[in-house]
Each structure stands twice: as structure tokens, then as C-alpha cells.
Design an enzyme around this catalytic site. Sequence first.
Site, short mmCIF file in Angstrom:
data_model
loop_
_atom_site.label_atom_id
_atom_site.label_comp_id
_atom_site.label_asym_id
_atom_site.label_seq_id
_atom_site.Cartn_x
_atom_site.Cartn_y
_atom_site.Cartn_z
N SER A 64 50.83 43.04 47.77
CA SER A 64 50.65 44.50 47.66
C SER A 64 50.72 45.24 48.99
O SER A 64 50.78 46.47 48.99
CB SER A 64 49.31 44.82 47.00
OG SER A 64 49.38 44.52 45.62
N LYS A 67 53.48 47.65 49.34
CA LYS A 67 53.43 48.99 48.72
C LYS A 67 53.37 50.10 49.76
O LYS A 67 53.84 51.22 49.52
CB LYS A 67 52.23 49.06 47.77
CG LYS A 67 52.31 48.09 46.58
CD LYS A 67 50.99 48.01 45.83
CE LYS A 67 51.05 47.06 44.64
NZ LYS A 67 49.75 46.90 43.97
N TYR A 191 60.32 45.34 42.43
CA TYR A 191 58.88 45.22 42.72
C TYR A 191 58.48 43.77 43.02
O TYR A 191 57.78 43.50 44.00
CB TYR A 191 58.09 45.78 41.53
CG TYR A 191 56.60 45.59 41.65
CD1 TYR A 191 55.84 46.37 42.53
CD2 TYR A 191 55.95 44.60 40.92
CE1 TYR A 191 54.47 46.18 42.66
CE2 TYR A 191 54.58 44.41 41.05
CZ TYR A 191 53.85 45.19 41.91
OH TYR A 191 52.50 45.00 42.05
N TYR A 243 41.84 49.40 45.97
CA TYR A 243 41.51 49.62 44.55
C TYR A 243 40.04 49.99 44.40
O TYR A 243 39.55 50.83 45.15
CB TYR A 243 41.93 48.40 43.71
CG TYR A 243 43.25 47.84 44.19
CD1 TYR A 243 44.43 48.55 43.96
CD2 TYR A 243 43.34 46.67 44.94
CE1 TYR A 243 45.64 48.08 44.42
CE2 TYR A 243 44.55 46.21 45.41
CZ TYR A 243 45.69 46.92 45.15
OH TYR A 243 46.89 46.47 45.62
N VAL A 261 47.29 40.18 47.27
CA VAL A 261 46.68 38.99 46.67
C VAL A 261 47.17 37.68 47.30
O VAL A 261 46.68 36.61 46.95
CB VAL A 261 46.85 38.92 45.13
CG1 VAL A 261 46.04 40.01 44.44
CG2 VAL A 261 48.31 38.97 44.72
O1 DON Z 1 51.88 42.78 40.86
C1 DON Z 1 51.07 41.96 41.23
O2 DON Z 1 50.12 41.63 40.55
C2 DON Z 1 51.25 41.36 42.62
N1 DON Z 1 52.65 41.23 42.91
C3 DON Z 1 50.61 42.21 43.68
C4 DON Z 1 49.14 42.43 43.47
C5 DON Z 1 48.38 42.61 44.72
O3 DON Z 1 48.72 42.10 45.77
C6 DON Z 1 47.08 43.32 44.57
N2 DON Z 1 46.43 43.46 45.85
N3 DON Z 1 45.40 43.11 46.28
#
Ligand code: DON
Length: 310
Positions: A64, A67, A191, A243, A261
Site C-alpha cells: 500500500s 498508493k 493495482y 486506516y 502489508v
Molecule cells: O490490496 C491489498 O490488500 C494489498 N495489495 C495492499 C494492502 C495494504 O498494503 C494495506 N496496508 N497496510
Amino acid sequence: MPDLQAIIDEIHSTLRPRLGEGKVADYIPQLAKVDPHQFGISIATVDGEIFSAGDAATSFSIQSISKVFMLTLALGKIGEQVWARVGREPSGTAFNSIVQLEHEHGIPRNPFINAGAIAVSDIVLAGHQPREAIGEFLRFMRYLADDDTISIDDAVARSEGQTGYRNFALANFMRGFGNLHHPVEHVLGVYFHQCALAMSCSQLAKAGLFLANRGSQAHSGHTVVSPKRARRINALMLTCGHYDGSGDFAYHVGLPGKSGVGGGILAVAPGIGSIAVWSPGLNPVGTSAIGAQALEMLTAKTGWSVFEAG
Ligand code: DON
């Protein structure tokens, strides 16, 4: 400037016995394979210096954190029109939450929750094939980090594609509301690949440095975004970067930050430098447990905070 090398060496040796804390993201099978006993930290300063400790040269999945950079690209393409498609308010919900989307007619709360980032990917995709949009993102990251070796981990991108049921749900929902303009498979292709970018702490700290340096690259002086835009991206990182854990991060660390993540966090100390930390074990809101701890220790030792004059 405090002795940053001594500070991060001390943080590294203090945290080393705790490595393995938290839970590695296992909803993306490829990420579940990562050894949690790793920790790296790098600081890139606006004076062009870089300080590193631990596994700072090891590549990890930025997830993430991508982003922030995709938002930068989208703002470069359509400017403030981004905000017709995505809000700027903290969500108070998990990164992959779907609950607000129906109430808010398919307009995600902010660009850092998954729904918002998927809408941003749709903006970057406009006028391109997915592979061109992914290529544009990859070139941007290589340019920012001044490093052409940076690449996308295709196994991670595939793994996400195979298990990204919630992201497909979010994307289909937004497409239903008319807030995605391209086929869901194309948007999610972009994405998943942006999330699968692999970078080390030192590369990531360097890539994020423009946000600490009034929008300009420190090593070349080139403008990436205006000072005003850098300020505003930082504001969104502070309020929405973690978040439903954003308030806690602001309270404990006091700097704009964005988690992923994969266990990475990018933090920005405006006028001073950017910091990348990485350790794969996550806390319940999806932020690196040891990484957040390291940043809290760093800001306690240096006094860096956006809430106090330097
Ligand atoms: O879309 C997802 O779930 C992952 N590619 C990214 C989520 C993420 O990194 C949330 N951050 N803490």
C-alpha cells in the site's frame, strides 16, 4: 543534526530481540512466505545523506505504500479533479473495508484505503493499456529512487490476483456506481502490480524524499510536485495513511506515514528527510509492529514531529 547513524544502530540492536512479533500478511499467499525475523531502516536526508541499519538493502513488497506514489501520478495527470472521484477524509475503517462505499455512492473516503487506491489506479490507466500504466509507475519509481534496478515481483502480483476477492468486490461495486471507467480486470491488474513493486528501505527512503523536500528531488534539485502539493500529500498521509490506526500513528510517531502489508512504512519529516522501515510482522491494523515501534523510538530520540517547531 543528531548522530543519525548512532541512533538507528541503537534502535536496531534494541529491537533485534523482538523480531518476529506481529503477524505476516497471509491473505496474499506469496507474502506469507516472507521470514518475519527481518528488520531494516533507512533515513534519506534533504542534504543528500543516507543512513541505514539492519536489512536496509533487502527488497520487500511495498504494497500500500505504492498508493502515495500513484496518487502523485494521478494528481499530475488530472490535478484537483481527482477529488471528484475520491474523498479526503479518514475512514476509521480497515484498509479493505466495503461498508462506506454503498452509503457514499461508490466514492471512497480517501485515496489510501483499497477502494480509493483502485479508483486512483483507474485514473492513471486512462488512455493507456494496463501494461503501459504499470510501466509508467515503474519508471516513476526508478526515477525517484535514481535506481533502474527496481522491479515488480510478478509472483506477488499473481498471488494477489488469485486471492484478491475483496478487491474485486470493491472494484465491481465502484464500476456499478460509474466510478471506475475501465474494465475491473484492467484496473486491478494495475493495482496488483503497483502493490507488488519490490524495493529496499534505502531505495524507498530516497524515493519518498521529495515529500520532505518541498516537492523536489534532493540529489538533482528536479521538481516532482509543487511545494503545495507535497504538503497536501503529507496531510493525507498523516490523516489516512494507516486506516483506522492513523490517529494512533500520529499520536505515537507524529509524522505523515504510509504503511503496507509487506511490513514497510514510509514516514516523512518535512524539511529534514524521509524514513523507510521494514519488518514483516503486522499489528491488527496492517502496519508493521516493529516498524512502527522503530519510528516511535526514532522520533522520541530526534524530536522530529510535525506538531512541534524544529
Ligand atoms: O490490496 C491489498 O490488500 C494489498 N495489495 C495492499 C494492502 C495494504 O498494503 C494495506 N496496508 N497496510
